[in-house]
Design a protein around this motif. Structure first.
Motif, PDB file in Angstrom:
ATOM      1  N   ALA A   1       0.711  -1.191   0.037  1.00 61.00           N
ATOM      2  CA  ALA A   1      -0.029  -0.094   0.167  1.00 61.00           C
ATOM      3  C   ALA A   1       0.896   1.141  -0.071  1.00 61.00           C
ATOM      4  N   LEU A   2       1.797   1.423   0.656  1.00 62.70           N
ATOM      5  CA  LEU A   2       2.873   2.358   0.953  1.00 62.70           C
ATOM      6  C   LEU A   2       3.390   2.714  -0.605  1.00 62.70           C
ATOM      7  N   ALA A   3       3.637   1.822  -1.078  1.00 62.72           N
ATOM      8  CA  ALA A   3       4.531   1.737  -2.709  1.00 62.72           C
ATOM      9  C   ALA A   3       3.445   2.342  -3.504  1.00 62.72           C
ATOM     10  N   LEU A   4       2.166   1.898  -3.446  1.00 66.14           N
ATOM     11  CA  LEU A   4       1.190   2.228  -4.474  1.00 66.14           C
ATOM     12  C   LEU A   4       0.987   3.757  -4.017  1.00 66.14           C
TER      13      LEU A   4
ATOM     14  N   ASP B   1       1.019   8.766   7.487  1.00 64.79           N
ATOM     15  CA  ASP B   1       2.054   8.424   8.108  1.00 64.79           C
ATOM     16  C   ASP B   1       3.611   8.618   7.018  1.00 64.79           C
ATOM     17  N   LEU B   2       3.086   8.295   5.636  1.00 69.97           N
ATOM     18  CA  LEU B   2       4.162   8.426   4.640  1.00 69.97           C
ATOM     19  C   LEU B   2       4.159   9.912   4.281  1.00 69.97           C
ATOM     20  N   GLY B   3       2.942  10.770   4.630  1.00 65.00           N
ATOM     21  CA  GLY B   3       2.939  12.106   4.341  1.00 65.00           C
ATOM     22  C   GLY B   3       3.599  13.079   5.483  1.00 65.00           C
TER      23      GLY B   3
ATOM     24  N   TYR C   1       8.238  16.031   7.226  1.00 62.80           N
ATOM     25  CA  TYR C   1       9.539  16.440   8.151  1.00 62.80           C
ATOM     26  C   TYR C   1      10.793  16.523   7.240  1.00 62.80           C
ATOM     27  N   VAL C   2      10.887  15.937   6.208  1.00 67.68           N
ATOM     28  CA  VAL C   2      11.903  16.095   5.260  1.00 67.68           C
ATOM     29  C   VAL C   2      11.822  17.595   4.475  1.00 67.68           C
TER      30      VAL C   2
ATOM     31  N   ALA D   1      -0.726  22.260   7.887  1.00 66.11           N
ATOM     32  CA  ALA D   1      -1.830  21.778   8.502  1.00 66.11           C
ATOM     33  C   ALA D   1      -1.879  20.156   8.614  1.00 66.11           C
ATOM     34  N   ALA D   2      -1.090  19.549   7.679  1.00 65.81           N
ATOM     35  CA  ALA D   2      -1.056  17.902   8.030  1.00 65.81           C
ATOM     36  C   ALA D   2      -0.240  17.699   9.153  1.00 65.81           C
TER      37      ALA D   2
END
Length: 243
Positions: free
Chosen positions: A77-80, A132-134, A139-140, A208-209
């Protein structure tokens, strides 16, 4: 305002030293200003002065966050999700370039993401880990902003410009907060508005995120892009008027 676009339109970019000094002052001030906006929601005196249902909901959610069962991260799912994000970015900036408005690429990226989310809601709901990915890339993103803030260059070449930018940012924030109090605007909305107008759509969405104000991500992007559209012309016109 898009600094690069306005500097080219006004001829500022031809003066390399002045452009570098102005960019240094802008980057340093933007870093401090974003940090201030992230800290302000936790200032109880301010939240009593300008109430915020959004901030209260965030604090309530955070208090019960440990009690919630989070689904396990699915690498597929993360890859997609990462692929869809890259596809939205590519499509958005390509469309903006084809239309001759590349600086508005982030607007088309947002539109592409909204189209996917609204046309395929069930499929997207099954993809866990997107937030979580966002957050990771947020942070990056903030790390990159901080790394670009050349404090030494700013001190050596741009202290007067930095002082001017500090005055502008202070007046801007004071007016935004006063307006929020006067018109009973939610503090969270006012802070995202301030970020979008003073810094840009990308940082407004990231803020906001990061604060889990998900409903304010898209408005922050839209308002920031609208600010680009208006402020770029206003900045060039003001430069021409002042000579």
């Amino acid at each position: 305002m898009n600094f690069a676009a306005v500097s080219q339109a006004t001829g500022l970019s031809e003066n390399g030293a002045l452009t570098a000094a102005t960019a240094a002052a802008d980057n340093v001030m933007a870093t401090f200003f974003i940090a201030l906006l992230l800290v302000l929601p936790g200032w109880k005196l301010l939240t009593r002065f300008i109430p915020s249902a959004i901030i209260e909901a965030e604090e309530e959610h955070h208090a019960h966050e440990d009690e919630e069962e989070k689904p396990a991260l699915d690498m597929g799912a993360l890859a997609l999700l990462l692929f869809l994000s890259a596809a939205c970015c590519f499509a958005g900036f390509e469309v903006a370039a084809l239309l001759g408005i590349p600086k508005f690429g982030v607007l088309f990226v947002t539109i592409a993401a909204l189209l996917i989310a609204n046309f395929f809601p069930r499929q997207m709901a099954r993809l866990h880990g997107g937030f979580d990915l966002g957050m990771f890339f947020m942070y990056v993103f903030f790390g990159v902003i901080g790394a670009a803030a050349d404090v030494v260059l700013m001190v050596e070449t741009a202290l007067p410009i930095f002082g001017f930018v500090v005055i502008m940012a202070s007046v801007h924030l004071a007016v935004v907060l006063a307006g929020a109090k006067l018109f009973r605007i939610d503090l969270a909305e006012a802070l995202v508005i301030s970020n979008a107008v003073a810094v840009g759509p990308a940082t407004a969405a990231a803020m906001a995120a990061g604060r889990r104000w998900r409903a304010l991500v898209t408005p922050g992007v839209m308002l920031g892009v609208l600010g680009y559209a208006v402020a770029n012309f206003a900045g060039v016109a003001l430069a021409q008027w002042l000579g």
